[in-house]
Enzyme design. Sequence first.
Site, PDB file in Angstrom:
ATOM      1  N   GLU A   1      -8.796   6.793  -8.782  1.00 35.71           N
ATOM      2  CA  GLU A   1      -7.699   6.211  -7.991  1.00 35.71           C
ATOM      3  C   GLU A   1      -6.678   7.321  -7.759  1.00 35.71           C
ATOM      4  O   GLU A   1      -6.401   8.105  -8.660  1.00 35.71           O
ATOM      5  CB  GLU A   1      -7.089   5.044  -8.771  1.00 35.71           C
ATOM      6  CG  GLU A   1      -5.999   4.303  -8.039  1.00 35.71           C
ATOM      7  CD  GLU A   1      -5.542   3.048  -8.806  1.00 35.71           C
ATOM      8  OE1 GLU A   1      -6.384   2.204  -9.143  1.00 35.71           O
ATOM      9  OE2 GLU A   1      -4.334   2.953  -9.069  1.00 35.71           O
TER      10      GLU A   1
ATOM     11  N   ARG B   1       0.821  -1.223   0.000  1.00 36.12           N
ATOM     12  CA  ARG B   1       0.000   0.000   0.000  1.00 36.12           C
ATOM     13  C   ARG B   1       0.848   1.263   0.000  1.00 36.12           C
ATOM     14  O   ARG B   1       0.439   2.295  -0.507  1.00 36.12           O
ATOM     15  CB  ARG B   1      -0.923   0.011   1.214  1.00 36.12           C
ATOM     16  CG  ARG B   1      -1.947  -1.099   1.219  1.00 36.12           C
ATOM     17  CD  ARG B   1      -2.948  -0.968   0.103  1.00 36.12           C
ATOM     18  NE  ARG B   1      -3.881  -2.095   0.082  1.00 36.12           N
ATOM     19  CZ  ARG B   1      -4.760  -2.312  -0.884  1.00 36.12           C
ATOM     20  NH1 ARG B   1      -4.823  -1.501  -1.931  1.00 36.12           N
ATOM     21  NH2 ARG B   1      -5.547  -3.348  -0.833  1.00 36.12           N
TER      22      ARG B   1
HETATM   23  C1  3EB Z   1      -6.702  -1.842  -5.289  1.00 30.29           C
HETATM   24  O1  3EB Z   1      -6.509  -1.322  -4.207  1.00 30.29           O
HETATM   25  C2  3EB Z   1      -6.990  -0.886  -6.422  1.00 30.29           C
HETATM   26  O2  3EB Z   1      -2.330  -3.981  -9.399  1.00 30.29           O
HETATM   27  O3  3EB Z   1      -0.569  -2.744  -9.093  1.00 30.29           O
HETATM   28  C3  3EB Z   1      -4.115  -0.107  -6.842  1.00 30.29           C
HETATM   29  C4  3EB Z   1      -2.728  -0.054  -6.825  1.00 30.29           C
HETATM   30  C5  3EB Z   1      -4.743  -1.092  -7.570  1.00 30.29           C
HETATM   31  C6  3EB Z   1      -1.965  -0.978  -7.542  1.00 30.29           C
HETATM   32  C7  3EB Z   1      -1.778  -2.969  -8.972  1.00 30.29           C
HETATM   33  C8  3EB Z   1      -3.980  -2.023  -8.273  1.00 30.29           C
HETATM   34  C9  3EB Z   1      -2.603  -1.961  -8.254  1.00 30.29           C
HETATM   35  O4  3EB Z   1      -6.682  -3.071  -5.470  1.00 30.29           O
HETATM   36  C10 3EB Z   1      -6.227  -1.156  -7.629  1.00 30.29           C
END
Ligand code: 3EB
Length: 341
Positions: A324, A219
């Site tokens: 996002e 994250r």
């Molecule tokens: C999520 O939280 C939303 O596959 O690298 C956010 C950040 C998301 C990175 C990735 C996907 C990715 O799942 C999507």
Amino acid sequence: MNVCEPHLHSSDSFLCQYSSSSVDDLLRDETVIAVISSGDRTSADTDPRHLHCVLPVLGQTSVHEVWYAPERVTAGRDGDLQWSSGEELLFAAIEVDERDYPSLKTAIHHAYVQLFDLSERRGYPSIVRVWNYMPRINQGSGDTERYRQFCLGRQQAFNERRYQASAYPSACAVGHDGHTTIIYLLAARAPIKHIENPRQESAYHYPRQYGPASPSFARATQVDWRRGRQIFISGTASIVGHESRSPHDLAGQLQVTLENLEVLLGESARVCQSGNAPAMDLLKVYIRHPLHFAPVQRAICDRFPGVPALYLQGDICRRELLVEIDGVATLGHCATCSLPY
Ligand code: 3EB
């Protein structure tokens, strides 16, 4: 009395800035490690430090994301790869045309293995942050959906190169209408620390319903540069636990997403034992529908007044998600006594 002054402020990120100067002017500065252009292509990308991204810019014509090393950088190309590096930091990018491979999955696997091997070879083994921009991310249904195939290829590369989930970098994965997948990353020489969001399931633990391979990313990621401590924030969307919240509802998603960022910043302060929440330096906002630009911008400016933000049109990896947000934050700490403020 020894008083610690913050060495960094949210308004002067030392690492990255948005600029609308010409690419040539930006590249003339030998401390520039990368220029990522969005919007109309305005120059031929011959310098390995320059990368053109296909996502359309919203609200402006063309903007460059400029990353700086404090010292002169070295740059080169290596097969399909382009890279540049300073003492602490490597920038690397690859553009893959999946039509040259049996499948999207194999193309992504190949791209990642090359990026990992370059980072190792050049001596920057800590992968901090990866940006993934791929064509038609939501096309296909069920497990054949292109994002899920992308996740399979990416996970296979991480497994093959023996990255544990705890070493997955921060990332974003966004779709566009072009033909090639663009992946770029920043990697560090020194060890780094990845951070999870207590309000969200770790993406690498998402249950099977979201695809045959969970997404391989953290994250947020903390890096201690000589210049200070930064937190790289992954693409953050309206997901609580592992479920999408307020599907297809922009106002609801903005609220949940901003709450997620708040919790993540708080968690970063906790993990880094800082009394203060990190200050957001820069934001990058992906918006599925261009008509949502104005309300998204309003919400961002309300919550993060004065923080430079780049708005790009991009498809989010779950169809019901509309927005996002990612970014870079600074966590102040005293360089001389290492105490948090
Ligand atoms: C999520 O939280 C939303 O596959 O690298 C956010 C950040 C998301 C990175 C990735 C996907 C990715 O799942 C999507």
